[in-house]
Design an enzyme around this catalytic site. Structure first.
Site, PDB file in Angstrom:
ATOM      1  N   ASN A  94      -1.574   6.373   8.148  1.00 25.23           N
ATOM      2  CA  ASN A  94      -1.689   6.126   9.591  1.00 25.23           C
ATOM      3  C   ASN A  94      -1.444   7.397  10.400  1.00 25.23           C
ATOM      4  O   ASN A  94      -2.135   7.663  11.380  1.00 25.23           O
ATOM      5  CB  ASN A  94      -0.686   5.057  10.026  1.00 25.23           C
ATOM      6  CG  ASN A  94      -1.226   3.653   9.841  1.00 25.23           C
ATOM      7  OD1 ASN A  94      -2.435   3.442   9.877  1.00 25.23           O
ATOM      8  ND2 ASN A  94      -0.344   2.695   9.627  1.00 25.23           N
TER       9      ASN A  94
ATOM     10  N   ILE B 237       0.861  -1.195   0.000  1.00 31.02           N
ATOM     11  CA  ILE B 237       0.000   0.000   0.000  1.00 31.02           C
ATOM     12  C   ILE B 237       0.892   1.238   0.000  1.00 31.02           C
ATOM     13  O   ILE B 237       1.815   1.349   0.821  1.00 31.02           O
ATOM     14  CB  ILE B 237      -0.942   0.000   1.229  1.00 31.02           C
ATOM     15  CG1 ILE B 237      -1.802  -1.282   1.234  1.00 31.02           C
ATOM     16  CG2 ILE B 237      -1.819   1.252   1.220  1.00 31.02           C
ATOM     17  CD1 ILE B 237      -2.657  -1.459   2.492  1.00 31.02           C
TER      18      ILE B 237
ATOM     19  N   GLU C  33       1.672  -3.630   5.712  1.00 35.38           N
ATOM     20  CA  GLU C  33       0.781  -3.271   4.593  1.00 35.38           C
ATOM     21  C   GLU C  33       1.204  -3.983   3.313  1.00 35.38           C
ATOM     22  O   GLU C  33       0.953  -3.536   2.219  1.00 35.38           O
ATOM     23  CB  GLU C  33       0.766  -1.756   4.395  1.00 35.38           C
ATOM     24  CG  GLU C  33       2.051  -1.137   3.873  1.00 35.38           C
ATOM     25  CD  GLU C  33       3.105  -0.819   4.943  1.00 35.38           C
ATOM     26  OE1 GLU C  33       3.079  -1.440   6.027  1.00 35.38           O
ATOM     27  OE2 GLU C  33       3.948   0.044   4.662  1.00 35.38           O
TER      28      GLU C  33
END
Ligand SMILES: [Mg+2]
Length: 308
Positions: free
Chosen positions: A177, A170, A213
């Site tokens: 975040n 990702i 991720e």
């Protein structure tokens, strides 16, 4: 119905065992250790009943081979023997047998022992399944990947099927975040996992959360071009989820993808090609993210930006 493999050079003895067990289990018989090994590594058995005394490769040798193979290691093996001396029993247990059945057979004892070990095996499988599932996303985790990849790599080498390894990451996930917080980040990971799973349609298509991720996919069949085009659709599919990204990172959440398609041969290593896929992913990041980079035919690098 659980499957049991009987490996016994005596057809009469194998038939007798089969008749004791066939009501409750699906039975396959191998009359040589070599056949036993090949059946065990290509089918899904819950138990192996293994005769100790056989010409050529004997039961002990086969047991050792089964224990060495990652694919067959976890299948419980019950040795069938008339060698009732302590030393042989010790040797069998040392090599990894779970139990002994002595000749001549008592049907009730054979059934009881087999039932017990099948039950234990099922329980172990269930625990194993839980330990191989990623808790956040419900898809396979890295451990499951490690096991699956080796099994399927060997299978592809044997059947001469092209093998595709693909890494996904990702883009700018840290920025996401930092902006929206980790619980929101978790939701993005779940959404991406769901979309990847949706694209993995065939039974042999496999996707796992590799860590953080990062995801990894394995696809059996199809040449480099087909799989490369397929990954371009997946990249698009993630972007089209239209998950708003952190302002510093771009409009929507996207993924970078790196992959390779190879025809495995026996001597080749899965890990080597996983590293190549990882290098392609690294390049996809380097070239600006949200794109697919492929190690194409003749090791030539294909980039999505070249195609468009
Ligand atoms: Mg024998």
């Amino acid at each position: 119905m659980d499957k049991i493999l009987i490996v016994d050079d005596s057809a009469i003895q194998a038939a007798r065992l089969k008749s004791i067990l066939e009501e409750d289990y699906e039975i396959t018989i191998a009359q040589t250790a070599e056949d036993g090994l090949s059946f065990a590594s290509s089918q899904d058995f819950s138990l192996i009943l293994l005769d100790v005394v056989m010409p050529g490769m004997d039961g002990f040798m086969l047991l050792k081979r089964l224990q060495e193979e990652i694919i067959t290691r976890s299948i419980p093996v019950i040795l069938i023997t008339s060698l009732s001396d302590i030393q042989n029993e010790q040797r069998g247990f040392t090599l990894g047998a779970v139990d002994y059945i002595a000749k001549p057979f008592h049907p009730v004892i054979v059934q009881a022992r087999v039932n017990t070990h099948i039950k234990l095996y099922r329980y172990r499988k269930q625990v194993e399944h839980q330990s191989m599932t990623d808790q956040l996303t419900g898809i396979a985790n890295r451990r499951r990947h490690d096991l699956y990849s080796v099994t399927k790599w060997k299978e592809a080498a044997r059947l001469k099927i092209p093998f595709t390894i693909c890494m996904f990451d990702i883009d700018h996930f840290k920025a996401y975040n930092d902006t929206f917080g980790h619980p929101a980040g978790d939701k993005v990971i779940i959404a991406v996992a769901k979309t990847l799973s949706k694209f993995m349609r065939r039974t042999t298509d496999f996707v796992a959360r590799y860590g953080g991720e990062e995801f990894v996919a394995i696809i059996m069949g199809g040449d480099a071009r087909i799989n490369y085009e397929y990954m371009k659709q997946i990249r698009k599919g993630i972007e089209e989820l239209q998950i708003p990204h952190a302002p510093s990172a771009g409009e929507w959440v996207t993924v970078s993808i790196g992959g390779v398609t190879v025809l495995p041969v026996d001597s080749s290593q899965y890990g080597t090609y996983l590293n190549i896929a990882d290098t392609m992913l690294y390049d996809a990041k380097r070239y600006g993210r949200n794109q697919v980079v492929w190690c194409g035919d003749e090791m030539k690098q294909w980039r999505q930006t070249d195609d468009e």
